[in-house]
Design an enzyme around this catalytic site. Structure first.
Site, PDB file in Angstrom:
ATOM      1  N   SER A 165     -27.561 -72.255 124.937  1.00 10.59           N
ATOM      2  CA  SER A 165     -27.929 -70.943 125.458  1.00 10.59           C
ATOM      3  C   SER A 165     -28.796 -70.243 124.432  1.00 10.59           C
ATOM      4  O   SER A 165     -28.889 -70.654 123.287  1.00 10.59           O
ATOM      5  CB  SER A 165     -26.679 -70.125 125.719  1.00 10.59           C
ATOM      6  OG  SER A 165     -26.144 -69.714 124.494  1.00 10.59           O
ATOM      7  N   LYS A 166     -29.451 -69.189 124.864  1.00  7.96           N
ATOM      8  CA  LYS A 166     -30.320 -68.462 123.947  1.00  7.96           C
ATOM      9  C   LYS A 166     -29.519 -67.949 122.752  1.00  7.96           C
ATOM     10  O   LYS A 166     -30.003 -67.911 121.644  1.00  7.96           O
ATOM     11  CB  LYS A 166     -30.973 -67.283 124.666  1.00  7.96           C
ATOM     12  CG  LYS A 166     -32.198 -67.681 125.445  1.00  7.96           C
ATOM     13  CD  LYS A 166     -33.454 -67.619 124.557  1.00  7.96           C
ATOM     14  CE  LYS A 166     -34.709 -68.043 125.297  1.00  7.96           C
ATOM     15  NZ  LYS A 166     -35.202 -69.364 124.987  1.00  7.96           N
ATOM     16  N   ARG A 167     -28.280 -67.587 123.057  1.00  9.29           N
ATOM     17  CA  ARG A 167     -27.487 -66.972 121.993  1.00  9.29           C
ATOM     18  C   ARG A 167     -27.157 -67.955 120.860  1.00  9.29           C
ATOM     19  O   ARG A 167     -27.319 -67.635 119.714  1.00  9.29           O
ATOM     20  CB  ARG A 167     -26.221 -66.338 122.552  1.00  9.29           C
ATOM     21  CG  ARG A 167     -26.154 -64.864 122.216  1.00  9.29           C
ATOM     22  CD  ARG A 167     -24.921 -64.198 122.803  1.00  9.29           C
ATOM     23  NE  ARG A 167     -24.819 -64.437 124.231  1.00  9.29           N
ATOM     24  CZ  ARG A 167     -23.671 -64.702 124.831  1.00  9.29           C
ATOM     25  NH1 ARG A 167     -22.562 -64.775 124.142  1.00  9.29           N
ATOM     26  NH2 ARG A 167     -23.627 -64.883 126.136  1.00  9.29           N
ATOM     27  N   ASP A 168     -26.690 -69.143 121.260  1.00  5.81           N
ATOM     28  CA  ASP A 168     -26.464 -70.093 120.157  1.00  5.81           C
ATOM     29  C   ASP A 168     -27.640 -71.052 120.112  1.00  5.81           C
ATOM     30  O   ASP A 168     -27.543 -72.229 120.331  1.00  5.81           O
ATOM     31  CB  ASP A 168     -25.133 -70.833 120.273  1.00  5.81           C
ATOM     32  CG  ASP A 168     -25.016 -71.666 121.529  1.00  5.81           C
ATOM     33  OD1 ASP A 168     -24.280 -72.634 121.515  1.00  5.81           O
ATOM     34  OD2 ASP A 168     -25.678 -71.358 122.518  1.00  5.81           O
ATOM     35  N   GLU A 169     -28.817 -70.467 119.850  1.00  8.32           N
ATOM     36  CA  GLU A 169     -30.058 -71.226 119.880  1.00  8.32           C
ATOM     37  C   GLU A 169     -29.948 -72.484 119.050  1.00  8.32           C
ATOM     38  O   GLU A 169     -29.177 -72.557 118.113  1.00  8.32           O
ATOM     39  CB  GLU A 169     -31.171 -70.358 119.335  1.00  8.32           C
ATOM     40  CG  GLU A 169     -31.606 -69.386 120.407  1.00  8.32           C
ATOM     41  CD  GLU A 169     -33.049 -69.048 120.300  1.00  8.32           C
ATOM     42  OE1 GLU A 169     -33.845 -69.966 120.513  1.00  8.32           O
ATOM     43  OE2 GLU A 169     -33.334 -67.898 120.006  1.00  8.32           O
TER      44      GLU A 169
END
Ligand code: GLU
Length: 477
Positions: free
Chosen positions: A250-254
């Site tokens: 996900s973008k958050r845990d790129e």
């Protein structure tokens, strides 16, 4: 001749996804004896940073992915930075405009957004409705007089686009779903789509190997290639990389950056090996491959359609195997480079020989390095439990006996902890922790750490005796 490119946008550090795209392009070029080109896609001045371009270049070099043409090495179809190619894009945009294949669009961002929302609310595809396509000269003048700025849109032809993707097979798109799209923004810079097609065309790119996230851009690119008079390259869209659990990163845990792996002491060749297996497999399904193996075995046919998931355990396994494959001298040099040590440090190769099989990454050597490098034990500043331990009567007895055994030991093989340990057990009548903890504390200042039978020969007689003496002195205080 095969000509491929890696075309990163310098908006952050090189992450695993980018690095894998670069690697597959590089492997393909090297296998086919073609050219690998580096192109920096920095048309988005607000998001691009020179420091990121420099960092990406450095990381690619670290991985060993050398390029034949690119910003620093030049080449016959440069410049290789999009920000330096503005006049080229202008020329091609003007040509499309004069051939009636592009037109100025006066819609404002607010208007476009409003219409997009409306379309979405009605369940329609949120494409541009092509309303500026057929403006009369009078309308255009009116908009200009209102002070509206204009972007340049490409007229998307009707019909379908189909191509054979080298990973996904036959792909067909209905161009009715694609509205006329912007190729030059109102401030005069080209959009990603336009710059990519002009560049791939002029640079003679034969194969575009890139992430699946670009698959939906490809029909636009194909119609642009047609209009620009370039032969469209072949396409291979790489499946995305998933997180450990199999879901998409996900973008958050790129996706983690290449430099974070480097900092953790993963060897470049191990990371390359691991990355190659994220979405590709060799015919014989081997897991440990050198760069040369990869070049000789790579083919686009080995790319997998299914999502490849990050697998930390596998990375550790691959990393450990590459560490083990190095000669002690070679590994010592890599450790010296990582820690900026003098590569001729006399004990380094010995240390490497002793602990090599315990290392998974270069930084696993750190606890051993710290122990060996310490000049003075300075027990006054170490953990309370260690201080208390070496003050105990029983521990002092162990250390006295240890000192005697070490002093007696030696010879060409150095200090052998096995025989010393037996000796100690006999003379003190102790065993297990009661015996080992005081020795560990005196030699390392810690209550846990690397095995003593590795540490003792590394330290050598003199340093051991000095440390034990320091511990005994401290114990008296
Ligand atoms: N600059 C694009 C990116 O970083 C890549 C474009 C392409 O490969 O066509 O995603």
């Amino acid at each position: 001749m095969v000509r491929v490119r890696f075309a990163p946008s310098p908006t952050g550090y090189l992450h695993l996804g980018n690095a894998r795209t670069a690697l597959f392009n590089w492997l393909f070029a090297r296998h086919e004896k073609g050219a690998f080109i580096l192109r920096i896609e920095d048309t988005d001045a607000a998001r691009s940073g020179e420091e990121y371009a420099a960092a990406m270049t450095e990381d690619l070099k670290w991985l060993g992915l050398n390029w034949d043409e690119g910003p620093d090495v030049g080449g016959s179809v440069g410049p290789y930075r999009q920000s330096e190619r503005t006049p080229i894009y202008r020329k091609y945009a003007d040509a499309l405009l004069s051939r009636g294949l592009a037109y100025p669009c006066y819609c404002t961002p607010q208007e476009l957004e409003g219409r997009r929302q409306e379309a979405l609310a009605k369940g329609l595809p949120p494409r541009y409705d092509n309303r500026c396509r057929d403006l009369s000269e009078k309308d255009r003048r009116r908009f200009q007089d209102e002070g509206r700025s204009s972007s340049l849109r490409f007229k998307v032809r009707s019909g379908t686009v189909s191509f054979r993707d080298l990973v996904r097979g036959e792909v067909q798109f209905d161009l009715g779903l694609v509205g006329d799209f912007v190729i030059v923004k109102s401030e005069g810079t080209p959009t990603f789509h336009f710059a990519v097609c002009v560049d791939d065309g002029l640079m003679g790119i034969t194969h575009v190997v890139r992430g699946e996230d670009h698959l939906s851009n490809t029909p636009r690119h194909i119609v642009l290639f047609e209009a620009l008079g370039f032969k469209a390259p072949e396409f291979a869209h790489l499946s995305m990389i998933g997180g450990e659990g199999g879901g998409l990163l996900s973008k958050r845990d790129e996706a983690p950056s290449v430099r974070s792996y480097r900092a953790r002491g993963i060897l470049a060749e191990a990371l390359v090996n691991y990355l190659a297996l994220l979405g590709w497999s060799p015919k014989d399904n081997r897991e440990i491959l050198t760069g040369q193996d990869l070049v000789s075995q790579f083919s686009l046919a080995g790319l997998t359609k299914s999502r490849a998931a990050l697998d930390h355990k596998k990375l550790e396994y691959v990393s450990g195997q590459h560490i083990r494959a190095l000669e002690p001298q070679g590994l010592a040099r890599r450790i010296a480079a990582h820690y900026r040590l003098n590569p001729d440090t006399p004990w380094l190769v010995e240390l490497v020989r002793a602990v090599k099989d315990h290392l998974v990454t270069l930084t696993d050597v750190e606890p051993y390095l710290k122990i060996v490098q310490r000049e003075t034990m300075d027990f006054g500043s170490c953990a309370r439990e260690t201080q208390e331990l070496i003050r105990r009567e029983e521990a002092r007895k162990v250390l006295e006996a240890f000192k005697t055994s070490v002093a007696r030991s030696g010879g060409p093989g150095g200090v052998d902890f096995h025989s010393i340990r037996q000796d100690l057990a006999q003379s003190t009548g102790l065993n297990g922790k009661a015996l080992l903890l005081p020795v560990r504390a005196a030699l390392t200042r810690e209550s846990s750490g690397p095995e003593l039978n590795l540490i003792v020969p590394l330290l050598g007689k003199e340093r051991i005796l000095k440390r034990v003496e320091e511990a005994l002195q401290f114990g008296k205080s």
